[in-house]
Design an enzyme around this catalytic site. Structure first.
Site: not given
Lengths: 281, 417
Positions: A75, A64
């Protein structure tokens, strides 16, 4: 009509028409291998693509690549810091994709991940075409829930990009079925209610979520968020087809670890996943 | 259409809260105003947003809820707020008749209290005991902390570290009211980063926590809920204008950051085609300097904080840090309904620089004895310009969205007081 060779009769015939990422993940899963998808923030260091080679050498099944965004609401601190660091270095979608285009083939599928504004800014068609040209096969957009995904879904399919959707522990079962049906490549199971980041233990919600996804699809299920250690990877492997490891990688990168250090770390995860082949299906 | 009967003697009815749908003013089932709005949030938040939307739908059709909200607005927030005509100020506006809607006179000193009381009641209906909120100038944080104290809810306020410094007085007020104030050190350390951090809290604690969103931005249903709770401003003002002047105003002016005070006063006038709607964004140090918050007038379409709308972004799609002398307008996004009103042409949006706003700030103080919030001063500066354009026959309604006590530190520096 039943054909047990295609898997549990509960599931519709799957792999026909599946893209390259999904075919690869299915093939490896079907050999009993636990899947490993490490994450790196694109542009984090001048020679950041060396990390990709290290990940491949450590036995990654997919990689990724994060395209950093100024407002990463899902995040935690580690990936935020990594994104800020990359942006401060001048990283951009265009430069990161150019770096990927310039690499010799890795033999491991690449999956981009980013927030929807960066997709929309280029336009979904142009964005997906650019991914394709850079050799990226998949895409994850964590702030794009299934009911907003129509426009990107079409553009991605047209460009041959597999758009993987995310499922959360709070997702009700009918919605989980729709996510699993419309997801391509794999289903990204978010192990917990929270942001990305290392945790001391695998969340209890991980097992139940993956179990609920399995009931509605035989697409590969990768478990992410908070999987940081070999023990957690081994535990996750008991429920899911594999794991995504992001913050544990990026904390090391931010602390100065080089590609060789990351290869060593990911090798420990690879070994943990390989030990756990005889889990119940 | 909704069939809730107005309660005798209240100022608020279900129709007041909900609008009338004629102007397409309820978003569609996906929370879209035209192409704007929607829900660009992590999957984990979708069930919570569904729950908020469903509970709000029940609440706004529940006479008991309306009565309780109405009671709080009258006996706690100080509604209805008055209109004040400002003839000495109007002399500087070409003689146009300027009338202020005095949201500065509400409890806590700004219009934010309206939305906060409505959502705090909603929080109780949701069975949640904890509220979180973002704040820029600190007004929404103070209002949220106030409502949380009133209703016995735990309260955590996220505030950019830069804003904490320039609005230290409001930080102290929130703490005194029992809230925990969390300074946010990420990114530009201002409102947008406070919102990011509040979303991170919410996704982690969504079972116990309501995100008491402070403006008409964010994912559906927040733009609709916040608008409906702010809508009382325009509902009152429209009635009061008819009583005071016998007619509707020629124009309504309001400052636009996220856009809640502007939509609050605009919304009741949407169908009145003869009433021009003008929103004033923060021009900061001027367009040419790049230091501004001209989201609608200079931004482009994107996704920020869960909503598709106009945003300030660079050529790569990264959010640009905005600038304004007023913390409350210092935001690089804007509510999707304003984006839609702009694109349909129903409302017009303009920029007002820091200097123009501060001039209007001082002028209102000296000519009328009212110290406005610097946010509201952008609308006042807009009204001065508009009055000169429209001439002495024009009547202009301005939303004086808040008072300026919180801005005295900025004013002392700016004017060397």
């Amino acid at each position: 009509m039943t054909n047990s060779a295609l898997g549990p009769a509960l599931h519709p015939a799957p792999a026909a028409g599946a893209g390259a990422v999904e075919r690869r993940l299915r093939a490896r899963r079907d050999t009993g291998r636990g899947l490993l998808m490490p994450y790196v923030t694109g542009g984090i260091t001048p020679g950041w693509t060396d990390y990709l080679r290290a990940f491949a050498a450590a036995g990654a099944d997919a990689i990724e690549v994060g395209l950093p965004f100024s407002d990463p609401t899902l995040d935690g601190v580690t990936i935020q810091q990594a994104g800020d660091t990359a942006l401060a270095r001048g990283a951009s979608t265009r430069r990161i994709l150019a770096d990927l285009s310039g690499m010799p083939a890795l033999g491991v599928p690449l999956v981009a991940s980013t927030y929807y504004n960066l997709v929309l800014h280029e336009g979904p068609e142009a964005f997906c075409a650019a991914l394709r040209r850079a050799g990226v096969g998949g895409l994850i957009v964590p702030d794009l829930p299934v009911h907003e995904a129509d426009e990107l879904e079409g553009a991605a399919a047209a460009a041959g990009i597999e758009l993987s959707l995310l499922a959360s522990p709070a997702t009700p079962q009918p919605r989980l079925a729709e996510i699993s049906r419309r997801s391509r490549g794999f289903v990204y199971a978010v192990s917990l209610m929270g942001t990305t980041g290392e945790r001391t233990a695998l969340a209890a919600s991980a097992a139940e979520l993956t179990e609920r996804i399995r009931r509605v699809t035989d697409r590969p299920v990768l478990l992410g968020f908070g999987i940081s250690t070999p023990d957690q990877a081994r535990e996750a492997r008991r429920h899911a087809d594999g794991v995504v490891v992001g913050a544990a990688v990026m904390r090391r990168v931010l602390d100065g670890a080089g590609p060789d250090d990351l290869r060593a770390f990911l090798t420990t995860l690879r070994q943990a996943l390989d030990q756990e082949c005889d889990r119940p299906r | 259409m909704r069939q809730v009967t107005a309660t005798e003697g209240t100022i608020l009815t279900a129709a007041d809260l909900a609008g009338n749908g004629v102007h397409g003013d309820d978003p569609d089932v996906h929370g879209k105003f035209g192409i704007f709005g929607g829900r660009y949030v992590p999957e984990a938040l979708i069930p919570a947003l569904d729950q908020v939307a469903a509970e709000y739908e029940r609440a706004r059709n529940d006479v008991a809820f309306l009565r309780e909200f109405d009671h709080l607005l009258r006996t706690y927030a100080g509604r209805p707020t008055t209109l004040t005509e400002v003839p000495r100020f109007s002399e500087q506006a070409g003689g146009a008749r300027i009338i202020l809607k005095r949201e500065d006179l509400t409890h806590t000193g700004a219009h934010k209290i309206n939305n906060v009381l409505g959502q705090a009641l909603l929080t109780k209906r949701l069975g949640k005991r904890r509220v979180i909120a973002e704040t820029g100038a600190g007004q929404h944080g103070v209002a949220t902390a106030t409502a949380a104290a009133l209703m016995g809810l735990e309260c955590v306020i996220y505030m950019g570290a830069v804003d904490c410094e320039r609005q230290a007085l409001n930080v102290a007020r929130m703490k005194l009211l029992g809230a925990t104030v969390v300074p946010v050190h990420n990114g530009s350390k201002t409102l947008k980063d406070a919102i990011n951090e509040a979303f991170r809290d919410w996704v982690t604690n969504v079972d116990t926590t309501h995100y008491l969103f402070g403006t008409i931005a964010g994912p559906h249903p927040f733009p609709e809920i916040v608008r409906d709770f702010a809508r009382i401003i325009g509902v009152e003002a429209r009635r009061q204008m008819l009583e005071l002047t016998g007619k509707l105003p020629d124009a309504v002016c309001a400052a636009v950051g996220g856009g809640s005070n502007a939509i609050g006063i605009f919304h009741a006038f949407l169908e009145d085609e003869g009433v021009a709607l003008h929103g004033y964004e923060a021009g900061g140090r001027g367009l040419e300097t790049g230091e501004h918050a001209l989201t609608l007038t200079e931004g482009s379409i994107g996704v920020l904080h869960g909503s598709r709308t106009y945003v300030l972004q660079d050529e790569e799609g990264q959010t640009i840090e905005s600038h304004s002398i007023s913390a409350g307008l210092d935001y690089p996004g804007v509510g999707p309904e304003h984006a839609w009103l702009k694109d349909t042409g129903r409302a017009a949006y303009h920029g007002i620089t820091d200097a123009e706003a501060m001039e209007a700030f001082a002028l209102l103080a000296r000519t009328e004895g009212i110290i406005p919030a610097i946010e509201s001063s952008h609308a006042l500066a807009g009204a001065l310009k508009l009055g000169r354009e429209l001439g002495p026959e024009a009547t202009i309604l301005v939303n004086l969205s808040g008072r300026g006590d919180k801005d005295m530190g900025t004013a002392m520096k700016y004017f060397n007081l």
